[in-house]
Design a protein around this motif. Structure first.
Motif, PDB file in Angstrom:
ATOM      1  N   THR A  24     -10.940  -1.411  -3.043  1.00 23.57           N
ATOM      2  CA  THR A  24      -9.809  -0.934  -3.840  1.00 23.57           C
ATOM      3  C   THR A  24     -10.341   0.002  -4.923  1.00 23.57           C
ATOM      4  OG1 THR A  24      -9.990  -2.882  -5.270  1.00 23.57           O
ATOM      5  CG2 THR A  24      -8.418  -2.991  -3.444  1.00 23.57           C
TER       6      THR A  24
ATOM      7  N   THR B  21       0.818  -1.211   0.000  1.00 23.59           N
ATOM      8  CA  THR B  21       0.000   0.000   0.000  1.00 23.59           C
ATOM      9  C   THR B  21       0.855   1.267   0.000  1.00 23.59           C
ATOM     10  OG1 THR B  21      -0.171   0.267   2.419  1.00 23.59           O
ATOM     11  CG2 THR B  21      -1.731  -1.243   1.361  1.00 23.59           C
TER      12      THR B  21
ATOM     13  N   THR C 208      -2.389  -2.612  -7.331  1.00 16.68           N
ATOM     14  CA  THR C 208      -0.961  -2.422  -7.074  1.00 16.68           C
ATOM     15  C   THR C 208      -0.181  -2.095  -8.344  1.00 16.68           C
ATOM     16  OG1 THR C 208      -0.530  -4.803  -7.298  1.00 16.68           O
ATOM     17  CG2 THR C 208      -0.994  -3.968  -5.077  1.00 16.68           C
TER      18      THR C 208
ATOM     19  N   GLY D 147      -4.460   2.262  -4.816  1.00 17.78           N
ATOM     20  CA  GLY D 147      -5.041   2.639  -3.538  1.00 17.78           C
ATOM     21  C   GLY D 147      -6.365   2.008  -3.173  1.00 17.78           C
TER      22      GLY D 147
END
Length: 316
Positions: A239, A52, A245, A191
Protein backbone atom coordinates in the motif's frame (compact mmCIF):
# COMPACT_ATOMS: atom_id res chain seq x y z
CA UNK A 1 2.90 3.09 -11.99
CA UNK A 2 4.89 3.11 -15.18
CA UNK A 3 8.01 1.67 -16.72
CA UNK A 4 11.15 3.77 -17.18
CA UNK A 5 10.52 6.24 -19.95
CA UNK A 6 12.85 8.27 -22.12
CA UNK A 7 12.42 12.00 -22.04
CA UNK A 8 13.52 12.10 -25.66
CA UNK A 9 9.99 11.22 -26.71
CA UNK A 10 7.84 14.05 -27.94
CA UNK A 11 5.65 15.49 -25.22
CA UNK A 12 2.34 17.10 -25.91
CA UNK A 13 2.01 20.60 -24.54
CA UNK A 14 -1.43 21.26 -23.16
CA UNK A 15 -3.12 24.48 -22.16
CA UNK A 16 -6.24 25.36 -20.25
CA UNK A 17 -9.25 25.48 -22.53
CA UNK A 18 -9.50 28.63 -24.59
CA UNK A 19 -12.30 31.14 -23.92
CA UNK A 20 -14.33 29.76 -26.82
CA UNK A 21 -14.69 26.35 -25.20
CA UNK A 22 -14.02 27.31 -21.60
CA UNK A 23 -15.08 25.03 -18.80
CA UNK A 24 -17.74 26.30 -16.41
CA UNK A 25 -19.18 25.31 -13.05
CA UNK A 26 -22.80 25.51 -14.29
CA UNK A 27 -22.25 23.73 -17.63
CA UNK A 28 -24.96 21.09 -17.03
CA UNK A 29 -27.30 23.11 -14.81
CA UNK A 30 -29.97 23.29 -17.53
CA UNK A 31 -29.13 20.33 -19.76
CA UNK A 32 -28.49 17.67 -17.10
CA UNK A 33 -28.92 18.92 -13.52
CA UNK A 34 -28.84 15.33 -12.20
CA UNK A 35 -25.37 14.64 -13.61
CA UNK A 36 -23.25 15.16 -10.50
CA UNK A 37 -25.56 13.42 -8.03
CA UNK A 38 -25.91 10.48 -10.42
CA UNK A 39 -22.13 10.06 -10.67
CA UNK A 40 -21.68 10.40 -6.92
CA UNK A 41 -24.23 7.66 -6.26
CA UNK A 42 -22.51 5.30 -8.70
CA UNK A 43 -19.08 5.92 -7.15
CA UNK A 44 -20.47 5.49 -3.64
CA UNK A 45 -22.09 2.17 -4.56
CA UNK A 46 -18.88 0.90 -6.18
CA UNK A 47 -16.88 1.84 -3.07
CA UNK A 48 -19.10 -0.26 -0.84
CA UNK A 49 -18.13 -3.32 -2.87
CA UNK A 50 -14.46 -2.49 -3.52
CA UNK A 51 -12.32 -0.17 -1.39
CA UNK A 52 -9.72 0.14 -4.17
CA UNK A 53 -12.14 2.10 -6.37
CA UNK A 54 -11.16 5.60 -5.10
CA UNK A 55 -7.46 5.10 -5.83
CA UNK A 56 -8.29 3.59 -9.21
CA UNK A 57 -10.49 6.51 -10.30
CA UNK A 58 -8.03 9.16 -9.13
CA UNK A 59 -5.14 7.47 -10.93
CA UNK A 60 -7.24 6.93 -14.06
CA UNK A 61 -8.06 10.65 -14.24
CA UNK A 62 -4.40 11.60 -13.80
CA UNK A 63 -3.29 9.18 -16.51
CA UNK A 64 -6.01 10.51 -18.82
CA UNK A 65 -5.07 14.16 -18.42
CA UNK A 66 -1.33 13.63 -18.88
CA UNK A 67 -1.56 12.22 -22.41
CA UNK A 68 -3.86 14.30 -24.63
CA UNK A 69 -5.48 16.45 -22.02
CA UNK A 70 -8.54 15.40 -20.02
CA UNK A 71 -10.43 13.88 -22.94
CA UNK A 72 -11.40 10.42 -21.74
CA UNK A 73 -8.96 8.80 -24.18
CA UNK A 74 -7.81 6.43 -21.42
CA UNK A 75 -11.31 4.92 -21.47
CA UNK A 76 -11.25 3.85 -25.12
CA UNK A 77 -10.71 0.19 -25.93
CA UNK A 78 -8.21 -1.10 -28.47
CA UNK A 79 -9.73 -1.58 -31.92
CA UNK A 80 -8.24 -3.42 -34.87
CA UNK A 81 -4.53 -2.69 -35.19
CA UNK A 82 -4.67 0.24 -32.81
CA UNK A 83 -3.61 -0.47 -29.25
CA UNK A 84 -5.30 2.05 -26.96
CA UNK A 85 -3.86 3.87 -23.93
CA UNK A 86 -5.45 1.50 -21.44
CA UNK A 87 -3.33 -1.31 -22.90
CA UNK A 88 -0.05 0.62 -22.69
CA UNK A 89 2.49 -0.71 -20.12
CA UNK A 90 1.92 2.04 -17.50
CA UNK A 91 -1.86 1.52 -17.69
CA UNK A 92 -2.11 -2.27 -17.57
CA UNK A 93 -2.89 -2.09 -13.84
CA UNK A 94 -5.61 0.55 -14.21
CA UNK A 95 -8.99 -0.81 -13.18
CA UNK A 96 -12.54 0.16 -12.20
CA UNK A 97 -13.45 1.25 -15.74
CA UNK A 98 -16.84 -0.30 -15.05
CA UNK A 99 -17.57 2.54 -12.61
CA UNK A 100 -17.34 5.08 -15.43
CA UNK A 101 -19.38 2.80 -17.70
CA UNK A 102 -22.09 2.50 -15.03
CA UNK A 103 -22.17 6.26 -14.47
CA UNK A 104 -22.41 6.90 -18.19
CA UNK A 105 -25.24 4.41 -18.55
CA UNK A 106 -27.14 5.99 -15.67
CA UNK A 107 -26.70 9.50 -17.07
CA UNK A 108 -27.61 8.47 -20.63
CA UNK A 109 -30.95 7.19 -19.30
CA UNK A 110 -31.89 10.70 -18.11
CA UNK A 111 -29.78 13.05 -20.30
CA UNK A 112 -28.84 11.23 -23.51
CA UNK A 113 -25.89 12.57 -25.48
CA UNK A 114 -25.15 15.46 -23.11
CA UNK A 115 -22.47 14.56 -20.56
CA UNK A 116 -19.00 13.65 -21.80
CA UNK A 117 -17.06 10.67 -20.49
CA UNK A 118 -14.17 13.02 -19.72
CA UNK A 119 -16.43 15.05 -17.41
CA UNK A 120 -17.73 11.88 -15.78
CA UNK A 121 -14.16 10.79 -15.03
CA UNK A 122 -13.21 14.21 -13.63
CA UNK A 123 -16.28 14.24 -11.38
CA UNK A 124 -15.76 10.62 -10.31
CA UNK A 125 -12.17 11.40 -9.32
CA UNK A 126 -13.42 14.29 -7.19
CA UNK A 127 -16.01 12.04 -5.56
CA UNK A 128 -13.38 9.36 -4.93
CA UNK A 129 -11.36 11.86 -2.90
CA UNK A 130 -14.32 13.35 -1.05
CA UNK A 131 -15.89 9.99 -0.19
CA UNK A 132 -12.52 8.84 1.19
CA UNK A 133 -12.46 11.63 3.75
CA UNK A 134 -10.67 14.19 1.61
CA UNK A 135 -11.79 17.62 0.43
CA UNK A 136 -14.53 18.24 -2.09
CA UNK A 137 -14.63 20.99 -4.71
CA UNK A 138 -16.65 22.39 -7.58
CA UNK A 139 -15.42 20.79 -10.80
CA UNK A 140 -15.39 22.99 -13.91
CA UNK A 141 -17.24 21.07 -16.64
CA UNK A 142 -17.64 21.05 -20.39
CA UNK A 143 -14.81 18.75 -21.47
CA UNK A 144 -15.16 16.91 -24.75
CA UNK A 145 -14.14 13.33 -25.45
CA UNK A 146 -11.18 12.56 -27.67
CA UNK A 147 -11.19 10.25 -30.68
CA UNK A 148 -7.52 9.17 -30.50
CA UNK A 149 -5.98 6.77 -27.99
CA UNK A 150 -2.54 5.22 -28.51
CA UNK A 151 -0.70 2.89 -26.15
CA UNK A 152 2.61 4.22 -27.46
CA UNK A 153 1.84 7.65 -26.02
CA UNK A 154 1.67 6.31 -22.46
CA UNK A 155 5.47 6.47 -22.46
CA UNK A 156 4.95 10.16 -21.71
CA UNK A 157 3.54 9.46 -18.25
CA UNK A 158 5.89 10.33 -15.38
CA UNK A 159 7.48 7.11 -14.13
CA UNK A 160 7.95 6.04 -10.50
CA UNK A 161 11.70 5.97 -11.20
CA UNK A 162 11.88 9.65 -12.21
CA UNK A 163 14.23 12.07 -10.48
CA UNK A 164 13.24 15.65 -9.70
CA UNK A 165 14.51 17.05 -13.02
CA UNK A 166 12.52 14.53 -15.02
CA UNK A 167 9.43 15.21 -12.93
CA UNK A 168 9.79 18.96 -13.35
CA UNK A 169 10.10 18.61 -17.12
CA UNK A 170 7.09 16.29 -17.34
CA UNK A 171 4.86 18.58 -15.27
CA UNK A 172 6.03 21.84 -16.84
CA UNK A 173 5.26 20.46 -20.32
CA UNK A 174 1.67 20.37 -19.14
CA UNK A 175 1.68 23.81 -17.56
CA UNK A 176 1.99 22.42 -14.05
CA UNK A 177 4.40 23.80 -11.45
CA UNK A 178 6.64 22.20 -8.84
CA UNK A 179 4.00 23.12 -6.26
CA UNK A 180 1.44 21.20 -8.34
CA UNK A 181 3.84 18.26 -8.47
CA UNK A 182 4.12 18.07 -4.68
CA UNK A 183 0.38 18.56 -4.11
CA UNK A 184 -0.72 16.01 -6.72
CA UNK A 185 1.82 13.47 -5.44
CA UNK A 186 -0.29 13.48 -2.30
CA UNK A 187 -2.80 11.42 -4.24
CA UNK A 188 -0.48 8.53 -3.40
CA UNK A 189 -2.16 8.53 0.00
CA UNK A 190 -4.68 6.24 -1.70
CA UNK A 191 -3.74 3.08 -3.48
CA UNK A 192 -1.38 0.18 -3.93
CA UNK A 193 1.90 -0.22 -5.80
CA UNK A 194 3.21 -3.37 -7.42
CA UNK A 195 6.74 -4.52 -6.64
CA UNK A 196 7.98 -3.59 -10.10
CA UNK A 197 7.36 0.09 -9.36
CA UNK A 198 9.82 0.25 -6.47
CA UNK A 199 12.02 -2.81 -7.03
CA UNK A 200 14.87 -0.48 -8.05
CA UNK A 201 15.06 0.90 -4.50
CA UNK A 202 15.19 -2.39 -2.58
CA UNK A 203 17.39 -4.60 -4.80
CA UNK A 204 20.66 -3.77 -6.58
CA UNK A 205 20.18 -0.05 -5.98
CA UNK A 206 23.83 0.76 -6.74
CA UNK A 207 27.27 -0.90 -6.84
CA UNK A 208 27.73 0.18 -3.22
CA UNK A 209 24.30 -0.49 -1.77
CA UNK A 210 21.62 -3.09 -2.36
CA UNK A 211 19.02 -0.80 -0.76
CA UNK A 212 18.47 2.90 -1.43
CA UNK A 213 20.22 4.55 1.54
CA UNK A 214 17.56 7.26 1.67
CA UNK A 215 15.02 4.59 2.64
CA UNK A 216 14.27 3.69 6.23
CA UNK A 217 16.19 0.43 6.50
CA UNK A 218 13.58 -1.45 8.53
CA UNK A 219 10.92 -0.36 6.05
CA UNK A 220 13.08 -1.49 3.12
CA UNK A 221 13.68 -4.85 4.79
CA UNK A 222 9.94 -5.40 5.18
CA UNK A 223 9.43 -4.59 1.50
CA UNK A 224 12.13 -7.05 0.47
CA UNK A 225 10.17 -9.83 2.20
CA UNK A 226 7.04 -8.99 0.20
CA UNK A 227 9.01 -8.30 -2.99
CA UNK A 228 12.02 -10.64 -3.26
CA UNK A 229 14.58 -10.05 -5.99
CA UNK A 230 13.00 -12.57 -8.33
CA UNK A 231 9.40 -12.07 -7.34
CA UNK A 232 6.98 -14.36 -9.14
CA UNK A 233 3.79 -13.34 -7.36
CA UNK A 234 1.80 -11.40 -9.95
CA UNK A 235 0.04 -8.89 -7.70
CA UNK A 236 2.62 -8.60 -4.93
CA UNK A 237 3.31 -5.12 -3.65
CA UNK A 238 2.57 -2.63 -0.91
CA UNK A 239 0.00 0.00 0.00
CA UNK A 240 1.15 3.55 -0.67
CA UNK A 241 0.75 4.61 2.94
CA UNK A 242 -0.52 3.23 6.25
CA UNK A 243 -4.04 4.69 5.87
CA UNK A 244 -4.62 3.54 2.32
CA UNK A 245 -8.40 3.95 2.20
CA UNK A 246 -8.40 7.40 3.79
CA UNK A 247 -7.43 10.56 1.92
CA UNK A 248 -5.13 12.32 4.38
CA UNK A 249 -1.59 13.70 4.71
CA UNK A 250 -0.01 10.47 6.01
CA UNK A 251 1.88 10.11 2.71
CA UNK A 252 3.93 13.23 3.47
CA UNK A 253 4.61 12.18 7.06
CA UNK A 254 5.93 8.82 5.92
CA UNK A 255 7.95 10.45 3.14
CA UNK A 256 9.85 12.50 5.74
CA UNK A 257 10.52 9.28 7.66
CA UNK A 258 12.12 7.58 4.64
CA UNK A 259 9.07 5.36 4.15
CA UNK A 260 8.01 6.22 0.61
CA UNK A 261 7.87 3.65 -2.16
CA UNK A 262 8.83 5.36 -5.41
CA UNK A 263 12.03 7.10 -6.43
CA UNK A 264 9.71 9.87 -7.64
CA UNK A 265 8.35 10.23 -4.08
CA UNK A 266 11.81 10.44 -2.56
CA UNK A 267 12.75 12.96 -5.28
CA UNK A 268 10.42 15.50 -3.64
CA UNK A 269 12.97 15.81 -0.83
CA UNK A 270 15.87 16.66 -3.12
CA UNK A 271 15.18 20.38 -3.61
CA UNK A 272 14.60 22.94 -0.88
CA UNK A 273 11.36 24.17 -2.47
CA UNK A 274 9.71 20.79 -2.81
CA UNK A 275 10.99 19.55 0.56
CA UNK A 276 9.56 22.66 2.22
CA UNK A 277 6.15 21.89 0.71
CA UNK A 278 6.35 18.26 1.82
CA UNK A 279 7.02 19.45 5.38
CA UNK A 280 4.18 21.97 5.17
CA UNK A 281 1.68 19.37 4.00
CA UNK A 282 2.93 16.82 6.55
CA UNK A 283 2.21 19.25 9.36
CA UNK A 284 -1.15 20.55 8.07
CA UNK A 285 -3.97 18.54 6.55
CA UNK A 286 -5.78 21.81 5.77
CA UNK A 287 -2.83 23.20 3.80
CA UNK A 288 -2.55 19.96 1.84
CA UNK A 289 -6.28 19.87 1.08
CA UNK A 290 -6.24 23.46 -0.17
CA UNK A 291 -3.21 22.89 -2.40
CA UNK A 292 -4.50 19.56 -3.71
CA UNK A 293 -7.84 21.05 -4.75
CA UNK A 294 -6.13 23.95 -6.52
CA UNK A 295 -3.78 21.64 -8.42
CA UNK A 296 -6.52 19.15 -9.31
CA UNK A 297 -8.65 21.88 -10.84
CA UNK A 298 -5.62 23.12 -12.77
CA UNK A 299 -4.67 19.67 -14.03
CA UNK A 300 -8.21 18.62 -14.90
CA UNK A 301 -8.64 21.75 -17.04
CA UNK A 302 -6.03 20.61 -19.57
CA UNK A 303 -7.76 20.86 -22.95
CA UNK A 304 -8.60 17.99 -25.27
CA UNK A 305 -11.44 16.22 -27.09
CA UNK A 306 -13.96 16.85 -29.84
CA UNK A 307 -17.20 15.01 -29.09
CA UNK A 308 -19.56 13.64 -26.44
CA UNK A 309 -19.26 9.88 -26.64
CA UNK A 310 -22.38 7.76 -26.30
CA UNK A 311 -20.27 4.83 -25.10
CA UNK A 312 -17.11 5.66 -23.15
CA UNK A 313 -15.23 2.70 -24.65
CA UNK A 314 -15.73 3.58 -28.33
CA UNK A 315 -15.80 6.75 -30.43
CA UNK A 316 -19.11 7.79 -31.98
Amino acid sequence: MAAIVALLCTLFVFSVSSPGDALSLDYYDKTCPQAESTITNVVKKAMTNDNTVPAALLRMHFHDCFIRGCDGSVLLKSVGNNQAEKDGPPNISLHAFYVIDNAKKAIESVCPGVVSCADILALAARDAVALSGGPTWEVPKGRKDGRVSKASETRQLPAPTFNISQLQQSFSQRGLSMADLVALSGGHTLGFAHCSSFQNRIHNFSPNSDIDPSMNQAFATSLRIVCPAHNKVKNAGSTMDSSVTTFDNTYYKLLLQGKSLFSSDQALLTTSKTKSLVSKFASSQADFNKAFVKSMIKMSSLAGGQEVRLDCRVVN
